[in-house]
Motif scaffolding. Structure first.
Motif, PDB file in Angstrom:
ATOM      1  N   GLU A   1       0.832  -1.208   0.000  1.00 39.49           N
ATOM      2  CA  GLU A   1       0.000   0.000   0.000  1.00 39.49           C
ATOM      3  C   GLU A   1       0.865   1.257   0.000  1.00 39.49           C
ATOM      4  N   THR A   2       1.953   1.237   0.765  1.00 38.41           N
ATOM      5  CA  THR A   2       2.871   2.383   0.787  1.00 38.41           C
ATOM      6  C   THR A   2       3.513   2.562  -0.579  1.00 38.41           C
ATOM      7  N   THR A   3       3.981   1.468  -1.182  1.00 39.29           N
ATOM      8  CA  THR A   3       4.592   1.534  -2.509  1.00 39.29           C
ATOM      9  C   THR A   3       3.619   2.111  -3.523  1.00 39.29           C
ATOM     10  N   ALA A   4       2.386   1.634  -3.510  1.00 39.78           N
ATOM     11  CA  ALA A   4       1.381   2.116  -4.462  1.00 39.78           C
ATOM     12  C   ALA A   4       1.093   3.600  -4.261  1.00 39.78           C
ATOM     13  N   ALA A   5       0.972   4.031  -3.016  1.00 35.17           N
ATOM     14  CA  ALA A   5       0.677   5.439  -2.738  1.00 35.17           C
ATOM     15  C   ALA A   5       1.830   6.351  -3.154  1.00 35.17           C
ATOM     16  N   VAL A   6       3.063   5.962  -2.827  1.00 29.80           N
ATOM     17  CA  VAL A   6       4.224   6.786  -3.181  1.00 29.80           C
ATOM     18  C   VAL A   6       4.392   6.816  -4.703  1.00 29.80           C
ATOM     19  N   THR A   7       4.206   5.680  -5.357  1.00 25.02           N
ATOM     20  CA  THR A   7       4.321   5.630  -6.816  1.00 25.02           C
ATOM     21  C   THR A   7       3.268   6.530  -7.461  1.00 25.02           C
ATOM     22  N   ARG A   8       2.037   6.435  -6.995  1.00 27.33           N
ATOM     23  CA  ARG A   8       0.953   7.259  -7.537  1.00 27.33           C
ATOM     24  C   ARG A   8       1.227   8.750  -7.320  1.00 27.33           C
ATOM     25  N   GLY A   9       1.642   9.117  -6.108  1.00 27.75           N
ATOM     26  CA  GLY A   9       1.928  10.518  -5.819  1.00 27.75           C
ATOM     27  C   GLY A   9       3.101  11.061  -6.610  1.00 27.75           C
ATOM     28  N   ALA A  10       4.161  10.254  -6.745  1.00 26.73           N
ATOM     29  CA  ALA A  10       5.329  10.687  -7.521  1.00 26.73           C
ATOM     30  C   ALA A  10       4.959  10.834  -9.000  1.00 26.73           C
TER      31      ALA A  10
ATOM     32  N   ALA B   1      16.096   9.812  -9.179  1.00 34.89           N
ATOM     33  CA  ALA B   1      15.715  10.213  -7.816  1.00 34.89           C
ATOM     34  C   ALA B   1      15.054   9.046  -7.098  1.00 34.89           C
ATOM     35  N   PHE B   2      15.144   9.084  -5.788  1.00 40.52           N
ATOM     36  CA  PHE B   2      14.348   8.202  -4.946  1.00 40.52           C
ATOM     37  C   PHE B   2      13.045   8.920  -4.641  1.00 40.52           C
ATOM     38  N   ALA B   3      11.972   8.154  -4.472  1.00 37.37           N
ATOM     39  CA  ALA B   3      10.710   8.686  -3.965  1.00 37.37           C
ATOM     40  C   ALA B   3      10.354   7.890  -2.724  1.00 37.37           C
ATOM     41  N   VAL B   4      10.041   8.596  -1.652  1.00 41.52           N
ATOM     42  CA  VAL B   4       9.726   7.961  -0.379  1.00 41.52           C
ATOM     43  C   VAL B   4       8.501   8.627   0.238  1.00 41.52           C
TER      44      VAL B   4
ATOM     45  N   PRO C   1      21.332   7.792   0.167  1.00 45.21           N
ATOM     46  CA  PRO C   1      22.546   8.452  -0.322  1.00 45.21           C
ATOM     47  C   PRO C   1      22.225   9.892  -0.739  1.00 45.21           C
ATOM     48  N   GLU C   2      23.225  10.755  -0.665  1.00 41.67           N
ATOM     49  CA  GLU C   2      23.012  12.174  -0.966  1.00 41.67           C
ATOM     50  C   GLU C   2      23.128  12.496  -2.448  1.00 41.67           C
ATOM     51  N   ASP C   3      23.670  11.587  -3.260  1.00 40.79           N
ATOM     52  CA  ASP C   3      23.873  11.874  -4.686  1.00 40.79           C
ATOM     53  C   ASP C   3      22.580  11.985  -5.492  1.00 40.79           C
ATOM     54  N   PRO C   4      21.660  11.031  -5.399  1.00 43.30           N
ATOM     55  CA  PRO C   4      20.454  11.119  -6.230  1.00 43.30           C
ATOM     56  C   PRO C   4      19.502  12.215  -5.740  1.00 43.30           C
ATOM     57  N   GLY C   5      18.531  12.515  -6.606  1.00 47.69           N
ATOM     58  CA  GLY C   5      17.468  13.420  -6.194  1.00 47.69           C
ATOM     59  C   GLY C   5      16.570  12.740  -5.171  1.00 47.69           C
ATOM     60  N   LEU C   6      15.690  13.533  -4.557  1.00 45.55           N
ATOM     61  CA  LEU C   6      14.791  12.993  -3.542  1.00 45.55           C
ATOM     62  C   LEU C   6      13.416  13.632  -3.676  1.00 45.55           C
ATOM     63  N   ILE C   7      12.412  12.774  -3.845  1.00 46.24           N
ATOM     64  CA  ILE C   7      11.014  13.188  -3.906  1.00 46.24           C
ATOM     65  C   ILE C   7      10.313  12.574  -2.711  1.00 46.24           C
ATOM     66  N   VAL C   8       9.533  13.379  -2.008  1.00 39.87           N
ATOM     67  CA  VAL C   8       8.676  12.868  -0.948  1.00 39.87           C
ATOM     68  C   VAL C   8       7.261  12.908  -1.501  1.00 39.87           C
ATOM     69  N   ALA C   9       6.563  11.763  -1.413  1.00 40.47           N
ATOM     70  CA  ALA C   9       5.242  11.674  -2.027  1.00 40.47           C
ATOM     71  C   ALA C   9       4.289  10.855  -1.170  1.00 40.47           C
ATOM     72  N   ASP C  10       3.015  11.177  -1.321  1.00 39.65           N
ATOM     73  CA  ASP C  10       1.950  10.351  -0.757  1.00 39.65           C
ATOM     74  C   ASP C  10       1.018  10.023  -1.912  1.00 39.65           C
ATOM     75  N   GLY C  11      -0.152   9.519  -1.639  1.00 40.56           N
ATOM     76  CA  GLY C  11      -1.041   9.112  -2.715  1.00 40.56           C
ATOM     77  C   GLY C  11      -1.595  10.242  -3.563  1.00 40.56           C
ATOM     78  N   PHE C  12      -1.378  11.472  -3.160  1.00 40.89           N
ATOM     79  CA  PHE C  12      -1.996  12.605  -3.841  1.00 40.89           C
ATOM     80  C   PHE C  12      -1.026  13.481  -4.620  1.00 40.89           C
ATOM     81  N   GLY C  13       0.248  13.413  -4.314  1.00 34.28           N
ATOM     82  CA  GLY C  13       1.224  14.258  -4.993  1.00 34.28           C
ATOM     83  C   GLY C  13       2.573  14.140  -4.312  1.00 34.28           C
ATOM     84  N   GLY C  14       3.456  15.058  -4.640  1.00 32.79           N
ATOM     85  CA  GLY C  14       4.791  14.999  -4.069  1.00 32.79           C
ATOM     86  C   GLY C  14       5.492  16.332  -4.141  1.00 32.79           C
ATOM     87  N   ALA C  15       6.710  16.321  -3.661  1.00 34.01           N
ATOM     88  CA  ALA C  15       7.554  17.518  -3.678  1.00 34.01           C
ATOM     89  C   ALA C  15       9.001  17.078  -3.789  1.00 34.01           C
ATOM     90  N   ILE C  16       9.796  17.878  -4.478  1.00 30.65           N
ATOM     91  CA  ILE C  16      11.224  17.593  -4.574  1.00 30.65           C
ATOM     92  C   ILE C  16      11.919  18.201  -3.365  1.00 30.65           C
TER      93      ILE C  16
END
Length: 151
Positions: free
Chosen positions: A14-23, A86-89, A99-114
């Motif tokens: 469920e977490t994977t699906a929500a983060v994927t959808r939001g990202a 980037a990673f999305a979490v 790791p600090e090298d890749p980009g980072l997106i924080v997301a939930d089921g509705f959207g995300g932010a870099i």
């Protein structure tokens, strides 16, 4: 006043699906066209691969939790197939372990932010053309109802 708190447990899928959808929603808002579960030429499967408005290719690896991150360290193998990675979490993910090298997106089921921009390393022209054509074919097959995953 008696206040009770209900703790809701969310499963890893469920977490994977929500983060994927939001990202994916977030990438779409930025002008990208994302596809989920894309098998790359090296056999690795990208959680999200997106084609940008200028032809740039962005790969996003979704991490559902600490165990998922620690047991899956093949993210370096995605880099030859994208301009940016980037990673999305989820918001509650402990970001200090990433790791600090890749980009980072924080997301939930509705959207995300870099939270951290993905460094850009442009692909060679021939590889970009091959990947873009394969991406377009994969998108068309999926739009036509064909269950396809590989570039």
């Amino acid at each position: 006043m008696d206040v009770s708190v209900t703790v809701v447990s969310v499963s890893r899928p469920e977490t994977t699906a929500a983060v994927t959808r939001g990202a994916a929603r977030f990438l779409t808002a930025l002008g990208y066209a994302p596809l989920a579960e894309v098998t790359l030429p090296n056999g690795r499967r990208a959680d999200l691969m997106a084609l940008g408005p200028k032809g740039e290719i962005f790969i996003v690896e979704v991490k559902s939790g600490v165990e998922d991150f620690r047991t899956d360290q093949k993210w370096h193998e995605y880099l030859p197939y994208c301009d940016a990675f980037a990673f999305a979490v989820a918001p509650e993910f402990p970001r200090d372990i990433l790791p600090e090298d890749p980009g980072l997106i924080v997301a939930d089921g509705f959207g995300g932010a870099i939270l951290r921009e993905a460094p850009v390393t442009p692909l060679a022209g021939a590889r970009r053309k091959a990947l873009t054509l394969a991406f377009g074919r994969l998108a068309a097959l999926r739009a036509g109802g064909v269950e396809a995953f590989a570039l």
